[in-house]
Write a protein that holds these residues in place. Structure first.
Motif, short mmCIF file in Angstrom:
data_model
loop_
_atom_site.label_atom_id
_atom_site.label_comp_id
_atom_site.label_asym_id
_atom_site.label_seq_id
_atom_site.Cartn_x
_atom_site.Cartn_y
_atom_site.Cartn_z
N GLY A 122 -32.17 26.00 0.67
CA GLY A 122 -31.25 25.67 -0.36
C GLY A 122 -29.85 25.48 0.32
O GLY A 122 -28.93 24.71 -0.41
N SER A 123 -29.82 26.38 1.25
CA SER A 123 -28.07 26.28 1.80
C SER A 123 -27.71 25.00 2.12
O SER A 123 -26.66 24.52 2.22
CB SER A 123 -27.98 27.47 2.71
OG SER A 123 -29.00 27.47 3.74
N ALA A 124 -28.84 24.35 2.82
CA ALA A 124 -28.65 22.89 3.69
C ALA A 124 -28.72 21.94 2.60
O ALA A 124 -27.54 21.09 2.51
CB ALA A 124 -29.88 22.68 4.43
N VAL A 125 -29.14 22.05 1.40
CA VAL A 125 -29.14 21.06 0.18
C VAL A 125 -27.45 21.30 -0.28
O VAL A 125 -26.92 20.26 -0.58
CB VAL A 125 -29.95 21.56 -0.85
CG1 VAL A 125 -29.80 20.67 -2.07
CG2 VAL A 125 -31.51 21.26 -0.39
N LEU A 132 -19.82 19.90 3.53
CA LEU A 132 -19.24 20.90 3.99
C LEU A 132 -19.02 20.97 5.68
O LEU A 132 -17.87 21.26 6.04
CB LEU A 132 -20.59 22.03 4.17
CG LEU A 132 -20.03 23.53 5.09
CD1 LEU A 132 -18.92 24.11 4.31
CD2 LEU A 132 -21.35 24.46 4.97
N ALA A 133 -19.78 19.88 6.20
CA ALA A 133 -19.25 19.43 7.72
C ALA A 133 -18.20 18.98 7.80
O ALA A 133 -17.30 19.04 8.70
CB ALA A 133 -20.45 18.59 8.25
N GLU A 134 -17.84 17.95 6.84
CA GLU A 134 -16.71 17.42 6.80
C GLU A 134 -15.31 18.43 6.42
O GLU A 134 -14.33 17.84 6.96
CB GLU A 134 -16.52 16.37 5.71
CG GLU A 134 -17.45 14.77 6.09
CD GLU A 134 -19.07 15.28 5.95
OE1 GLU A 134 -19.92 14.72 6.54
OE2 GLU A 134 -19.28 16.27 5.18
N ARG A 135 -15.74 19.11 5.52
CA ARG A 135 -14.45 20.15 5.22
C ARG A 135 -14.31 21.00 6.31
O ARG A 135 -13.06 21.41 6.71
CB ARG A 135 -14.88 20.90 3.95
CG ARG A 135 -15.28 20.23 2.67
CD ARG A 135 -15.86 21.21 1.54
NE ARG A 135 -16.07 20.33 0.29
CZ ARG A 135 -15.23 20.43 -0.59
NH1 ARG A 135 -14.02 21.13 -0.45
NH2 ARG A 135 -15.28 19.62 -1.84
N ILE A 136 -15.37 21.57 7.06
CA ILE A 136 -15.17 22.33 8.20
C ILE A 136 -14.29 21.60 9.47
O ILE A 136 -13.17 22.38 9.92
CB ILE A 136 -16.50 22.89 8.71
CG1 ILE A 136 -17.01 23.97 7.79
CG2 ILE A 136 -16.19 23.48 10.14
CD1 ILE A 136 -18.49 24.44 8.10
N ALA A 137 -14.64 20.48 9.30
CA ALA A 137 -13.64 19.71 10.77
C ALA A 137 -12.28 19.78 10.58
O ALA A 137 -11.78 19.57 11.66
CB ALA A 137 -14.39 18.15 10.35
N VAL A 162 -23.41 28.15 7.21
CA VAL A 162 -22.10 27.82 7.23
C VAL A 162 -21.73 28.25 8.83
O VAL A 162 -20.93 27.16 9.38
CB VAL A 162 -21.10 28.93 6.36
CG1 VAL A 162 -19.69 28.65 6.76
CG2 VAL A 162 -21.10 28.45 4.72
N ALA A 163 -22.06 29.08 9.11
CA ALA A 163 -21.93 29.31 10.77
C ALA A 163 -22.43 28.32 11.61
O ALA A 163 -21.79 27.97 12.38
CB ALA A 163 -22.33 30.90 11.12
N ALA A 164 -23.74 27.88 11.19
CA ALA A 164 -24.21 26.86 11.97
C ALA A 164 -23.17 25.67 12.23
O ALA A 164 -23.05 24.86 13.14
CB ALA A 164 -25.51 26.53 11.62
N ALA A 169 -18.86 22.37 15.12
CA ALA A 169 -17.33 21.81 14.97
C ALA A 169 -16.59 22.57 15.88
O ALA A 169 -15.18 22.37 15.95
CB ALA A 169 -16.86 21.69 13.71
N ALA A 170 -16.98 23.60 16.60
CA ALA A 170 -16.04 24.62 17.53
C ALA A 170 -15.20 25.14 16.80
O ALA A 170 -14.02 25.37 17.22
CB ALA A 170 -15.65 23.71 18.61
#
Length: 229
Positions: A122-125, A132-137, A162-164, A169-170
Motif C-alpha cells: 500500500g505504501s508503494a501505491v 513521492l520520488a519527485e517531491r524528494i528530489a 519513504v526511506a527507499a 535520490a541520495a
C-alpha cells in the motif's frame, strides 16, 4: 475463531474454485500495509495476536486454525501442501500463505489472494499517487513518522517506502516516532540516517500521552535543530 480440530470442513470451501472462476475477468488488487505472511513467527497470529490482547495460548490456537484453513483451501484449489510445518505441527500450507501481505489485516490479504487478487504494498501505491520520488528530489532532508518504530515499520510500511525512495535520490531520511524499538544497525541497514523517539522512559511516555501535540512539537523542534545547517 475456527478450531483446527474440525470446526471447518472441506465441504465448506468447496465452492472456492467456482468463485475464483466467476471473478477471473475482474482485476482485483489488494494493497497491504505490512508485508508479513499468513503464518509463522511474524504472521497474522504470531506477529500480532499479543498486540491485540491474545494470550500465547490463544495465539497458538489461532495459528493452528489459520494453518488448518489454509490447508483445506489448498486442497480445494488442488495446491500441493507439501511437507509438515514444524511451527504448528501440521501439514505445510499452500505457498500462497507465505507470500508477502497475506498475513495483513489478520489474514485478509490471504482471503483476497484466494479470490485471485494481486497483492501490492500500500505504501508503494500511495507513494506513486502523490509523486513521492519527485517531491524528494527537491529537498535536503526527509522526515517520516511512525507511532512505534519497530520491526513492522521495515516490512512494507510507510517508513520503509519513504526511506527507499530517499536513498535512491541520495537524500538522508530520519524517523520521528512515539517510541523507537529498533537498534541503529537495523534502521541504518534500511537507509535511515537517524531515529528519534518522543518518549524513551515511563515518565516521558506519560507526559506524551497527556500532551501529545506539545511533546511531539518539542521533539520535532529539537530534531530540526540537530539537522539544521
Amino acid at each position: 475463531m475456527v478450531s483446527a480440530s474440525g470446526g471447518i470442513r472441506p465441504a465448506d470451501v468447496a465452492g472456492l474454485v467456482d468463485v475464483r472462476e466467476r471473478l477471473s475477468g475482474v482485476e482485483l488488487v489488494g494493497a497491504y500495509d505490512v508485508d508479513v505472511p499468513l503464518l509463522g513467527l511474524h504472521g497474522a497470529s504470531g506477529g500480532f495476536a499479543a498486540q491485540k490482547g491474545a494470550t500465547p495460548e490463544q495465539a497458538q490456537e489461532l495459528e493452528r486454525s489459520l494453518g488448518h484453513f489454509a490447508q483445506l483451501v489448498g486442497q480445494a484449489l488442488g495446491t500441493d501442501v507439501g511437507r509438515p510445518d514444524l511451527l504448528v505441527g501440521a501439514p505445510r500450507t499452500p505457498r500462497l500463505s507465505t507470500a508477502p501481505g497475506t498475513g495483513a489485516a489478520g489474514g485478509l490479504g490471504f482471503g483476497l489472494a484466494l479470490l485471485g487478487a494481486r497483492l501490492v504494498p500500500g505504501s508503494a501505491v500511495v507513494a506513486s499517487a502523490v509523486g513521492l520520488a519527485e517531491r524528494i528530489a527537491g529537498v535536503d532532508l526527509v522526515v517520516t513518522g511512525e507511532g512505534t518504530f519497530d520491526w513492522q515499520s521495515l516490512h512494507g510500511k510507510v517508513v520503509q517506502a519513504v526511506a527507499a525512495r530517499a536513498l535512491e535520490a541520495a537524500v538522508p531520511t530520519v524517523v520521528l516516532a512515539g517510541q523507537v524499538a529498533l537498534g541503529r544497525r537495523e534502521w541504518s541497514a534500511a537507509g535511515i540516517a537517524g531515529a528519534y523517539a518522543v518518549a524513551t522512559s515511563d515518565d516521558e511516555i506519560a507526559a506524551s500521552l497527556a500532551d501529545p501535540s506539545g511533546t511531539l512539537a518539542d521533539r520535532a523542534a529539537r530534531l530540526a535543530r540537530t539537522w539544521s545547517r
